[in-house]
Scaffold this motif. Structure first.
Motif, PDB file in Angstrom:
ATOM      1  N   GLN A 179       0.968  -1.279  -0.247  1.00 53.71           N
ATOM      2  CA  GLN A 179       0.051   0.181  -0.046  1.00 53.71           C
ATOM      3  C   GLN A 179       0.820   1.278   0.115  1.00 53.71           C
ATOM      4  OE1 GLN A 179      -2.337  -1.006   3.554  1.00 53.71           O
ATOM      5  NE2 GLN A 179      -4.184  -1.966   2.297  1.00 53.71           N
ATOM      6  N   ARG A 216       1.103   4.010  -3.024  1.00 53.18           N
ATOM      7  CA  ARG A 216       0.931   5.485  -2.973  1.00 53.18           C
ATOM      8  C   ARG A 216       2.170   6.258  -3.401  1.00 53.18           C
ATOM      9  NH1 ARG A 216      -1.481   3.680   1.778  1.00 53.18           N
ATOM     10  NH2 ARG A 216       0.455   4.088   3.152  1.00 53.18           N
ATOM     11  N   GLN A 217       3.215   5.796  -3.090  1.00 54.31           N
ATOM     12  CA  GLN A 217       4.381   6.376  -3.722  1.00 54.31           C
ATOM     13  C   GLN A 217       4.651   6.520  -5.018  1.00 54.31           C
ATOM     14  OE1 GLN A 217       7.909   4.643  -1.286  1.00 54.31           O
ATOM     15  NE2 GLN A 217       9.396   6.465  -2.058  1.00 54.31           N
ATOM     16  N   SER A 232       2.566   6.430  -7.175  1.00 53.44           N
ATOM     17  CA  SER A 232       1.341   7.162  -7.809  1.00 53.44           C
ATOM     18  C   SER A 232       1.717   8.585  -7.828  1.00 53.44           C
ATOM     19  CB  SER A 232       0.168   7.258  -7.236  1.00 53.44           C
ATOM     20  OG  SER A 232       0.078   7.752  -5.875  1.00 53.44           O
TER      21      SER A 232
END
Length: 82
Positions: free
Chosen positions: A17, A21-22, A24
């Protein structure tokens, strides 16, 4: 079939997860490789063959959830052991 320890599964899901996020935000090849490696580890730890099934299996503690049509877990080029 060997079962991964719940703590290991939880750590892998949390790492996946965080890397998602990183990636994106930054989208670097290094982050992508690490994300692919973690996804492959999740697949191995849950006995599944795609990332979505691996995440679902880890979340439910069911290592044999079966394929759900997500991206296939394949050896990551350049990863240890490949």
């Amino acid at each position: 079939m060997l079962l991964a320890h719940p703590v290991i599964l939880r750590n892998l899901v949390e790492r996946h997860q965080a890397l998602s996020r990183q990636y994106s935000v930054q989208g670097t090849p290094e982050i992508r490789r690490e994300l692919d490696t973690v996804a492959q580890l999740l697949c191995v730890a849950t006995g599944t063959d795609d990332v979505y099934s691996a995440l679902a299996a880890a979340a439910h503690g069911v290592p044999d959830a079966g394929p759900q049509g997500g991206p296939r877990c394949e050896a990551v080029p350049g990863a240890a052991g490949s």
